[in-house]
Design an enzyme around this catalytic site. Structure first.
Site: not given
Ligand code: F6R
Ligand code: MG
Ligand code: MG
Length: 367
Positions: A13, A55, A96, A106, A133, A230, A233-235, A267
């Site tokens: 993202d 993303d 972000q 890597n 997402d 945070y 989010k690790d979508d 959130r």
């Protein structure tokens, strides 16, 4: 054809449009433009650029193997350049997911998510890349279990001799940073006690037991743990091979006919239904959700990506979407109450330390 092909799906993202809901076309155009010359020079065989929500997803094929520095740097540099475009347009949260200023070989551990597999391309190689997402990699546990271990989902486990031996699940313990493998069906119950805890144990890859051939792999980065705080989010993404000794395409997408609850909504702190949508509908908006998943189907042809086919753009997923909307209404009515809101220690956003500090002298011990 006995040359090994690697498929790399690397995502980040690097700026949302509008808010965290979707992607500005300028970012996708930039990524496509930057992937053209590596393709012309032969670094890549082929590529596809898409997005799920905010993303940016780079799907690339090449002959350099997994975790290759050159390929990862290429993706990283594209995310950096797209961040510049995002900054220029003042898109939301520009850069972000780029947690480090300098690339160190890597993308793993640096913010972007990544799923890769190196395979000997079969006579025909159908493969599906799933992209999500507003959720975390544990969201794949349920569908992967259904695909590769549940005979009520995957008829082939029962009636196809080439799958009947079962599959090997590689599971990551994200808190202890260790991994373990399970043979299924023999160890189904041991597997389930762990992977039912989707924020703790995450299925990393699946191999066919009879010949150890790779069947599926997912991105297992936990951005919140990576960054220590945070930052988005690790979508996740995952890829699954289909047919001829693997689950059929229809068996691979069937688990998404049930929109199971996942974490990551609003959130990164709420549970919500995982809604399968067409590419066109991959823009979570209502309460920043509900969490969404798209499925891009490809046929590989000597590494060329023939596709994508938008697999959830199909009326047969309408009931799943309706169920997701009903579940979304039901969950939303809980407001700040669990189980809509995540447990206190799992929320990505919290005011708890500040509130507890303020209240610390007002708690009275009860004897
Ligand atoms: C982002 C996400 C969103 C944001 C929310 C608040 O992936 O899940 O729900 O967490 O929009 O974002 P900020 O704090 O950036 O205003
Ligand atoms: Mg975002
Ligand atoms: Mg996102």
């Amino acid at each position: 054809m006995d040359e090994k092909i690697t498929i790399s799906a690397i995502k980040a993202d690097v700026g949302g449009y509008v808010g965290h809901s979707s992607m500005h076309p300028a970012l996708m155009d930039k990524a496509k433009e930057l992937l053209e010359s590596p393709k012309n020079q032969g670094t890549l065989i082929d590529f596809c650029v898409t997005h799920c929500g905010d993303d940016l997803e780079l799907i690339m094929t090449h002959r350099k193997g997994t975790e290759n520095g050159e390929i990862h740097k290429l993706a990283w540099d594209i995310f950096v350049e797209c961040t510049e475009v995002a900054k220029e347009l003042k898109l939301y949260g520009a850069g972000q997911d780029l947690l480090s200023d300098a690339f160190s070989g890597n993308v793993k551990g640096m913010g972007p998510g990544c799923a890769e597999m190196e395979i000997l391309e079969r006579r025909s190689e159908p493969i599906i890349i799933f992209m999500a997402d507003k959720t975390s990699p544990g969201a794949w546990n349920y569908p992967l279990f259904k695909m590769f271990a549940d005979p009520f989902n995957t008829a082939g486990l029962v009636i196809d001799p080439s799958m009947h031996d079962g599959f090997i699940f590689e599971v990551l313990d994200i808190f202890e940073n260790r991994e373990i493998t399970f043979n299924c069906p023999e160890e189904l119950y041991d597997l389930l006690i762990l992977i039912g805890a989707t924020e703790h144990y995450i299925i990393k890859s699946i191999h066919r037991k009879s010949d150890n051939e790779i069947a599926a792999t997912s991105s297992t980065q936990k951005l919140n743990l990576l960054a220590g705080k945070y930052v988005g989010k690790d979508d996740p993404v995952m890829m699954v091979r289909c047919q001829s000794g693997f689950p059929a395409l229809g068996e691979v997408i069937e688990p998404f006919s049930f929109p199971h609850l996942v974490s990551g909504w609003m959130r990164g702190s709420h549970h919500g239904p995982f809604m399968p949508v067409s590419f066109e509908d991959a823009h979570p908006s209502r309460f920043d959700g509900p969490p969404r998943v798209i499925a891009a189907g490809f046929q590989l042809s000597n590494g060329r990506l023939i596709g994508p086919q938008d697999l959830f753009c199909d009326p047969s997923f309408n009931n799943a979407r309706q169920m997701a909307l009903d579940a979304a209404d039901y969950m939303r009515r809980h407001g700040p109450f669990e189980p809509h809101r995540l447990p206190l220690d799992e929320m990505e956003y919290t005011t708890l330390p500040a509130v507890m500090k303020k209240l610390k002298d007002r708690f009275k011990k009860i004897n």
